[in-house]
Design an enzyme around this catalytic site. Structure first.
Site, PDB file in Angstrom:
ATOM      1  N   TYR A  69       0.749  -1.156  -0.087  1.00  0.00           N
ATOM      2  CA  TYR A  69      -0.026  -0.230  -0.103  1.00  0.00           C
ATOM      3  C   TYR A  69       0.958   1.065  -0.162  1.00  0.00           C
ATOM      4  CZ  TYR A  69      -3.909  -3.190   1.573  1.00  0.00           C
ATOM      5  OH  TYR A  69      -4.574  -4.076   1.687  1.00  0.00           O
ATOM      6  N   PHE A 213     -13.151  -5.834   1.881  1.00  0.00           N
ATOM      7  CA  PHE A 213     -14.045  -5.180   0.984  1.00  0.00           C
ATOM      8  C   PHE A 213     -15.658  -6.040   1.224  1.00  0.00           C
ATOM      9  CE2 PHE A 213     -11.065  -4.634  -3.050  1.00  0.00           C
ATOM     10  CZ  PHE A 213     -10.235  -3.689  -2.463  1.00  0.00           C
ATOM     11  N   PRO A 214     -15.803  -5.766   2.557  1.00  0.00           N
ATOM     12  CA  PRO A 214     -17.059  -6.257   3.103  1.00  0.00           C
ATOM     13  C   PRO A 214     -18.322  -5.505   2.708  1.00  0.00           C
ATOM     14  CG  PRO A 214     -16.048  -5.019   4.873  1.00  0.00           C
ATOM     15  CD  PRO A 214     -15.034  -5.410   3.812  1.00  0.00           C
ATOM     16  N   LEU A 215     -17.988  -4.254   2.484  1.00  0.00           N
ATOM     17  CA  LEU A 215     -19.106  -3.310   1.831  1.00  0.00           C
ATOM     18  C   LEU A 215     -19.041  -2.871   0.478  1.00  0.00           C
ATOM     19  CD1 LEU A 215     -18.977  -1.039   5.053  1.00  0.00           C
ATOM     20  CD2 LEU A 215     -20.681  -3.258   4.649  1.00  0.00           C
ATOM     21  N   PHE A 217     -19.983  -3.586  -2.746  1.00  0.00           N
ATOM     22  CA  PHE A 217     -20.880  -4.481  -3.716  1.00  0.00           C
ATOM     23  C   PHE A 217     -22.093  -3.591  -3.749  1.00  0.00           C
ATOM     24  CE2 PHE A 217     -22.216  -5.438   0.842  1.00  0.00           C
ATOM     25  CZ  PHE A 217     -23.703  -5.388   0.543  1.00  0.00           C
TER      26      PHE A 217
END
Length: 292
Positions: A69, A213-215, A217
């Site tokens: 990163y 990346f749980p959110l 979508f």
């Protein structure tokens, strides 16, 4: 009732919603979307430092970064911002090179991995890194050699626990034949459930499963998400995180945000109980898993 904490590796007590810091790079306007470069040091370093300290005050104690990163600047920011803060767990990843802003290439040469651990220690300002993931498994080298290189750092007292990122259940088992694996970090959320088998496999062994990346979508792909959110008086993101927490006591989502308001909203999901009916609706109308 869902639990709000987890013993990572059997000895690190963490709250089950952490903070992913992948996008703590570049200019604020250049952080959103799949094409965000994650390439240069952040231009708002003071603001991000303040956010990280406020996150600890809000109860976050699991922070996730990677040496790739911003070419190490993500680790440097995290290390400096949390210097002197006790009871935080820092996780980083090694094993990916960045020859340009658009390219992420796995590199699992054992000597390279050993070097990257040394660099991560310096940038994080730690004598021991709590959790080091193999960022990606490089098919050019035997998995045993890649895990073995990181195991050397554990034996030397430089790393406490090891993890894998974007790994299959079979790869987890193969890595376990070399060293204990404390966590698996894979892409997973309400609409991408291609790692369901890994979720179940890690549950059985008591290994942490860390959805990244749980959110990230399309909420419209899950019609019941808005319905359940309205029933709770919550945001769809909070319900999506609550669904993950209900998916298993070993799931530790790491949503990324540079907003303290959003961070506190995310943490509220820890106290959200979804009914059997609500879970059934959320499970029934999700979009097909990517790759299925």
């Amino acid at each position: 009732m869902t639990t709000t904490t987890f013993e990572l590796g059997g000895d690190l007590h963490v709250r089950r919603i952490g903070l992913g810091t992948m996008r703590f790079a570049d200019e604020p306007a250049n952080r959103r979307g799949a094409s965000a470069p994650v390439w240069a040091a952040p231009t708002d370093r003071a603001d991000l430092t303040r956010l990280l300290r406020e996150a600890t005050d809000a109860g976050v104690n699991l922070f996730d970064t990677a040496d790739a990163y911003a070419l190490g600047e993500g680790e440097r920011l995290l290390g400096e911002a949390l210097a002197g803060v006790s009871d935080v767990v820092l996780a980083t990843k090694v094993g990916v090179v960045r020859p340009d802003p658009a390219t992420w290439v796995p590199l699992g040469h054992p000597d390279y991995l050993r070097q990257q651990v040394e660099l991560s220690l310096r940038r994080l300002g730690r004598d021991v890194i709590d959790l080091v993931y193999l960022h990606r498994i490089d098919p050019a080298y035997p998995l045993a050699e890649q895990v073995g290189a990181l195991t050397d750092a554990v034996h030397a007292g430089k790393v406490r626990h090891l993890g894998l990122s974007e790994a299959t259940a079979e790869q987890v088992d193969a890595a376990r034949s070399v060293a204990p694996i404390a966590a698996v970090q894979n892409l997973y959320n309400l609409t991408d459930r291609s790692h369901d088998a890994v979720v179940e496999h890690t549950r059985d062994s008591g290994t942490a499963f860390v959805p990244f990346f749980p959110l990230s979508f399309d909420h419209a792909a899950v019609p019941s998400l808005g319905e359940v959110a309205a029933e709770h008086g919550m945001t769809p993101n909070q319900v999506a995180l609550a669904w993950l927490l209900h998916r298993g006591p070993h799931l530790l989502p790491i949503p990324g945000t540079t907003s303290i308001r959003h961070l506190k909203e995310n943490l509220a999901a820890l106290d959200t109980e979804l009914s059997a009916d609500q879970l059934a609706r959320l499970n029934a109308d999700h979009a097909p898993a990517i790759g299925s």
